[in-house]
Design a protein around this motif. Structure first.
Motif, PDB file in Angstrom:
ATOM      1  N   VAL A  64      -1.499  85.920  32.746  1.00 30.85           N
ATOM      2  CA  VAL A  64      -0.223  86.469  33.215  1.00 30.85           C
ATOM      3  C   VAL A  64      -0.438  87.763  33.979  1.00 30.85           C
ATOM      4  O   VAL A  64       0.141  87.983  35.052  1.00 30.85           O
ATOM      5  CB  VAL A  64       0.717  86.697  32.010  1.00 30.85           C
ATOM      6  N   THR A  65      -1.271  88.654  33.443  1.00 28.61           N
ATOM      7  CA  THR A  65      -1.507  89.943  34.094  1.00 28.61           C
ATOM      8  C   THR A  65      -2.209  89.779  35.433  1.00 28.61           C
ATOM      9  O   THR A  65      -1.878  90.464  36.408  1.00 28.61           O
ATOM     10  CB  THR A  65      -2.335  90.850  33.165  1.00 28.61           C
ATOM     11  N   ALA A  68       0.282  88.581  38.005  1.00 26.18           N
ATOM     12  CA  ALA A  68       1.167  89.690  38.383  1.00 26.18           C
ATOM     13  C   ALA A  68       0.456  90.684  39.293  1.00 26.18           C
ATOM     14  O   ALA A  68       1.064  91.239  40.214  1.00 26.18           O
ATOM     15  CB  ALA A  68       1.682  90.394  37.129  1.00 26.18           C
ATOM     16  N   THR A  69      -0.837  90.896  39.063  1.00 29.15           N
ATOM     17  CA  THR A  69      -1.610  91.815  39.905  1.00 29.15           C
ATOM     18  C   THR A  69      -1.694  91.308  41.339  1.00 29.15           C
ATOM     19  O   THR A  69      -1.529  92.070  42.300  1.00 29.15           O
ATOM     20  CB  THR A  69      -3.022  91.994  39.326  1.00 29.15           C
ATOM     21  N   ARG A  71       0.404  89.220  42.849  1.00 35.39           N
ATOM     22  CA  ARG A  71       1.729  89.257  43.465  1.00 35.39           C
ATOM     23  C   ARG A  71       2.139  90.688  43.804  1.00 35.39           C
ATOM     24  O   ARG A  71       2.901  90.925  44.738  1.00 35.39           O
ATOM     25  CB  ARG A  71       2.770  88.609  42.553  1.00 35.39           C
ATOM     26  N   ALA A  72       1.625  91.658  43.036  1.00 30.94           N
ATOM     27  CA  ALA A  72       2.005  93.050  43.263  1.00 30.94           C
ATOM     28  C   ALA A  72       1.503  93.586  44.591  1.00 30.94           C
ATOM     29  O   ALA A  72       2.053  94.552  45.120  1.00 30.94           O
ATOM     30  CB  ALA A  72       1.495  93.932  42.120  1.00 30.94           C
ATOM     31  N   ALA A  96       4.182  82.601  36.263  1.00 28.05           N
ATOM     32  CA  ALA A  96       4.696  83.608  37.194  1.00 28.05           C
ATOM     33  C   ALA A  96       4.221  83.389  38.620  1.00 28.05           C
ATOM     34  O   ALA A  96       4.635  84.115  39.526  1.00 28.05           O
ATOM     35  CB  ALA A  96       4.292  85.008  36.724  1.00 28.05           C
ATOM     36  N   PRO A 253       2.810  93.224  32.196  1.00 30.44           N
ATOM     37  CA  PRO A 253       3.206  91.838  32.473  1.00 30.44           C
ATOM     38  C   PRO A 253       3.245  90.957  31.236  1.00 30.44           C
ATOM     39  O   PRO A 253       4.124  90.105  31.102  1.00 30.44           O
ATOM     40  CB  PRO A 253       2.133  91.370  33.468  1.00 30.44           C
ATOM     41  N   ASP A 256       6.346  91.752  29.221  1.00 32.90           N
ATOM     42  CA  ASP A 256       7.556  91.165  29.808  1.00 32.90           C
ATOM     43  C   ASP A 256       7.807  89.781  29.232  1.00 32.90           C
ATOM     44  O   ASP A 256       8.961  89.380  29.005  1.00 32.90           O
ATOM     45  CB  ASP A 256       7.423  91.083  31.326  1.00 32.90           C
ATOM     46  N   THR A 287      -3.528  98.471  41.678  1.00 31.42           N
ATOM     47  CA  THR A 287      -2.683  97.480  41.000  1.00 31.42           C
ATOM     48  C   THR A 287      -3.341  96.893  39.766  1.00 31.42           C
ATOM     49  O   THR A 287      -2.669  96.284  38.950  1.00 31.42           O
ATOM     50  CB  THR A 287      -2.331  96.340  41.962  1.00 31.42           C
ATOM     51  N   GLY A 298       8.649  98.935  30.896  1.00 31.32           N
ATOM     52  CA  GLY A 298       9.073  97.544  30.866  1.00 31.32           C
ATOM     53  C   GLY A 298      10.233  97.316  29.915  1.00 31.32           C
ATOM     54  O   GLY A 298      11.159  96.555  30.223  1.00 31.32           O
TER      55      GLY A 298
END
Length: 432
Positions: A64-65, A68-69, A71-72, A96, A253, A256, A287, A298
């Motif tokens: 997940v992290t 997210a990294t 996409r960031a 995600a 992330p 969340d 990031t 969060g």
């Protein structure tokens, strides 16, 4: 001359050659880097070498992290899953991502993947993924509307030990005592103490375990229930980290995901937050760097309501006023309730309640603060016995002062509380 979209490819196995060839054959795409592992993929993404990342779901350390990294930094993430061996946990771990597709087994399947990737890059402007503005995938069914979701209440306040943890504990315990299933989460990365306040062992923090499971896509309601045992009827505790240096175990992330699952486990989730909401300017450009305050930020971002706790002395009121300004600057738009703790004449004059109320109205525009009188005898007894005020001192003026807030949170939990938890989950876990 038509521009092409750079694609970063980290596909494993026999599908890698098929996918790379199909992407390059598409006139709108160009493979700019074939990455051997996640570290190389993240480095290429941060260097701006591609706008799209096509990656296998079984790539080492992809969680997940990691998604997210990527996409960031404005990269559209396309994950390829093995249609025969992928599990529900695999899909949850990369849920995600912007697009989930089956890994191709032949050239026709690879061309279909390339067409889907090209279609997404056509409708998505550069950097859309980084701001959560990706349009819905036209090939995917619209998600079902979520009903009966539990509420998240973040208990936060400025530095100086104004009593955040005590307020969070009493709030969760009193709401649970009204028959509303509640979950108390210790998310303070500086000085978590809920386990100690309730006399529990803290060697295995439940929140860190839940974050690890969330990062691997393995967190569901039943798993979260195992990490959050009952400490009283209708009250669960997700304990926090026992040592402050373990804060990297709580990545934003992954948390969340924890907050989302918590809404299905309990009607009301009370999160005890740390005091600091500072965002490091240097780390904000990295990031992949963990953020110590990510847990608090969060929780505040996802909360349906924020309880802001301050102290009643002159220094505490000053910090509280500044904290309310910080909260507004963060863009937290959830309704907030102000609680002023330890109201006493020795530091606020002969009419302390009125003095504090007037100061908050004048300097912060707060007219509805909950004023909690000092009651050291009851609180000390509760701390000594590792019990709540309801158990040790039911007549405490602290309980009476918090009554309107408790009633408000409990009523809101009944109206919008989670009903997904089965009776088995309601009895799961170790009762005290």
């Amino acid at each position: 001359m038509a521009t092409t979209t750079g694609v970063l490819c980290a596909v494993r196995g026999s599908a890698e050659v098929l996918v790379v060839r199909a992407l390059d054959d598409d006139g709108a795409l160009q493979v700019t880097r074939r990455c051997a592992d996640l570290a190389e993929l993240q480095a290429a993404a941060e260097a701006g070498l591609g706008r799209v990342a096509v990656v296998s779901a079984d790539l080492d350390l992809l969680d997940v992290t990691a998604v997210a990294t990527l996409r960031a930094v404005g990269v559209v993430v396309v994950v390829l899953l093995d249609p025969e061996r992928s599990t529900t946990a695999d899909r949850s771990r990369v849920a995600a991502a912007d697009l989930l597709l089956d890994a191709p087994a032949d050239e026709a399947g690879a061309r279909a993947v390339a067409e889907r990737v090209a279609g997404m890059t056509t409708v998505a402007p550069s950097g859309a993924a980084a701001h959560g503005a990706m349009p819905p995938d036209p090939w995917e069914p619209a998600p079902e509307p979520v009903r009966d979701r539990g509420r998240v209440v973040a208990v936060w306040g400025p530095t100086g030990a104004p009593g955040r943890s005590i307020v969070a504990l009493q709030l969760a315990a009193e709401v649970a005592a009204r028959g509303v299933p509640s979950l108390l989460v210790d998310a303070d990365t500086y000085g978590g103490c809920q386990a100690q306040l309730l006399g529990l062992l803290d060697e295995a923090p439940g929140l860190a375990a839940a974050a690890r499971a969330a990062g691997q896509g393995a967190l569901d309601v039943a798993t979260l229930a195992r990490f959050a045992p009952f400490v009283a009827p209708d009250l669960r505790l997700l304990s926090g980290i026992a040592r402050a240096d373990r804060w990297p175990e709580l990545p934003g992330p992954a948390l969340d995901v924890v907050w989302q699952v918590a809404r299905s486990l309990a009607a009301v989730t009370v999160v005890d937050c740390g005091f600091c909401v500072e965002q490091d300017e240097v780390l904000s450009y990295d990031t992949r760097a963990p953020r110590r305050n990510g847990a608090t930020l969060g929780a505040l971002a996802t909360a349906d309501e924020v309880v802001v706790v301050g102290a009643a002395d002159p220094v505490g009121v000053h910090r509280l006023v500044r904290a309310l300004t910080d909260l507004a600057e963060l863009g937290v738009d959830a309704p907030r309730r102000v609680v002023v703790n330890r109201v006493r004449a020795s530091v606020a004059g002969p009419n302390p309640g009125r003095a504090v109320a007037r100061a908050l109205e004048r300097y912060a525009g707060v007219t509805d603060a909950v004023l909690v009188p000092e009651d050291p005898a009851s609180l000390d007894a509760a701390l000594l016995e590792a019990r709540t005020l309801r158990e040790i001192a039911p007549g405490s003026p602290v309980r009476r002062a918090l009554e309107p807030l408790v009633a408000h949170v409990a009523d809101a939990g009944r109206r919008g509380g989670a009903t997904a938890a089965s009776p088995a989950l309601q009895t799961a876990g170790a009762r005290r």
